[in-house]
Structures are given as structure tokens and as C-alpha cells.
Design an enzyme around this catalytic site. Structure first.
Site, short mmCIF file in Angstrom:
data_model
loop_
_atom_site.label_atom_id
_atom_site.label_comp_id
_atom_site.label_asym_id
_atom_site.label_seq_id
_atom_site.Cartn_x
_atom_site.Cartn_y
_atom_site.Cartn_z
CE LYS A 11 -20.28 -12.30 -16.68
NZ LYS A 11 -19.75 -11.19 -15.86
CE1 TYR A 51 -18.15 -15.85 -11.86
CE2 TYR A 51 -20.28 -16.93 -11.75
CZ TYR A 51 -19.33 -16.21 -12.45
OH TYR A 51 -19.57 -15.87 -13.76
CB THR A 93 -14.02 -6.07 -15.98
OG1 THR A 93 -13.13 -7.17 -16.18
CG2 THR A 93 -15.15 -6.49 -15.07
CG ASN A 114 -19.20 -7.84 -17.41
OD1 ASN A 114 -19.68 -8.95 -17.53
ND2 ASN A 114 -18.13 -7.60 -16.68
CG HIS A 117 -16.54 -15.66 -17.05
ND1 HIS A 117 -15.81 -15.16 -16.00
CD2 HIS A 117 -16.04 -16.88 -17.33
CE1 HIS A 117 -14.91 -16.07 -15.66
NE2 HIS A 117 -15.04 -17.12 -16.45
CD GLU A 128 -13.16 -19.88 -15.56
OE1 GLU A 128 -13.21 -19.04 -14.66
OE2 GLU A 128 -13.01 -19.57 -16.77
#
Length: 140
Positions: A11, A51, A93, A114, A117, A128
Site C-alpha cells: 500500500k 473495493y 489487520t 497497514n 493487502h 483480485e
């Protein structure tokens, strides 16, 4: 155990802090092989589409804004029991709950930022992967 492919995103909070190599090393050290990888700037449309499952949730807008705030690295990982292995390497998470040595315990800034993913099931992984990669790009 079977060889499985799973999807991973490094991320914006992690790419911004130049942690890509360290995170990739954790995947590889755990026996996961990278079969596809690219660094992209996710568009608003990509974030909203990826998302979409969270569209009705209160954090959806912030999540899409965060995921477009900087470059990400999208990857396909492969290995024995790859989905579970990836989730183990990532950690919980919430980084406060993540086991020592996991990516989120070491690198996450918050529950939102975080660092990574990962897919949670074979069906999710397949969806995905297809969202970001063509079959020709899976070359590992």
C-alpha cells in the site's frame, strides 16, 4: 497442501517509506514466489472498483482516497497454501494485534495504513488477480 496463487498489494504508506524491498523479502523468505508484479498509481476508478464490496461501509471513501494517495505494488504470489501463508506473513489487520515479525507488526502505521493487502479466499484471490493482471502477465 496445494500450491495456490494469491493477490497482494503493498500500500501507499509502505511505498512512500521505501519499504517495498523489505516487504517482498518477507514474502520470499516465507516461501512465497512472486509470479507477477507491477508498481502502479491506482486511479480513483480502479480503487472504487476494487473495493466495491465495501461501497456501503462508512470507510469506503477514505479507503479509496488512501489507495490513490501514492504508488502501490500489486503482485501475484504463489506457494504451498499460498493464501493462508500470505495472511500469516502479513499479520492481523490491526497492527496492535499482529504477531511479532509480521509485516503489519513491523511496518504498519495504523489499522488504516497497514502496509499490505492480501486475498482472504481462493475465489477472492482469483477475482483480485484478474482485476489487475492478464493471464500473459503471470509469468513466474
Amino acid at each position: 497442501m496445494a500450491i495456490e496463487r494469491t493477490f497482494s498489494i503493498i500500500k501507499p504508506d509502505a511505498t512512500k517509506r521505501n519499504l517495498t524491498g523489505k516487504i517482498i523479502s518477507k514474502f520470499e523468505d516465507a516461501g512465497l514466489r512472486i509470479v507477477a508484479s507491477k508498481r502502479i498509481q491506482m486511479t480513483k476508478a480502479q480503487a472504487e472498483g476494487f473495493y466495491a464490496v465495501h461501497k456501503e461501509r462508512p470507510f469506503y471513501g477514505d479507503l479509496c482516497s488512501f489507495m490513490t494517495s501514492g504508488p502501490v505494488v500489486v503482485q501475484v504470489l504463489e506457494g504451498e497454501d499460498g493464501i493462508a501463508k500470505n495472511r500469516e506473513v502479513m499479520g492481523a489487520t490491526n497492527p496492535a494485534d499482529a504477531a511479532a515479525g509480521t509485516i503489519r507488526a513491523e511496518f504498519a502505521e495504523s489499522i488504516e495504513a497497514n502496509s499490505v493487502h492480501g486475498s482472504d479466499a481462493p475465489e477472492t484471490a482469483a477475482e483480485e488477480i484478474k482485476f489487475f493482471f492478464t493471464d500473459d502477465e503471470l509469468v513466474g
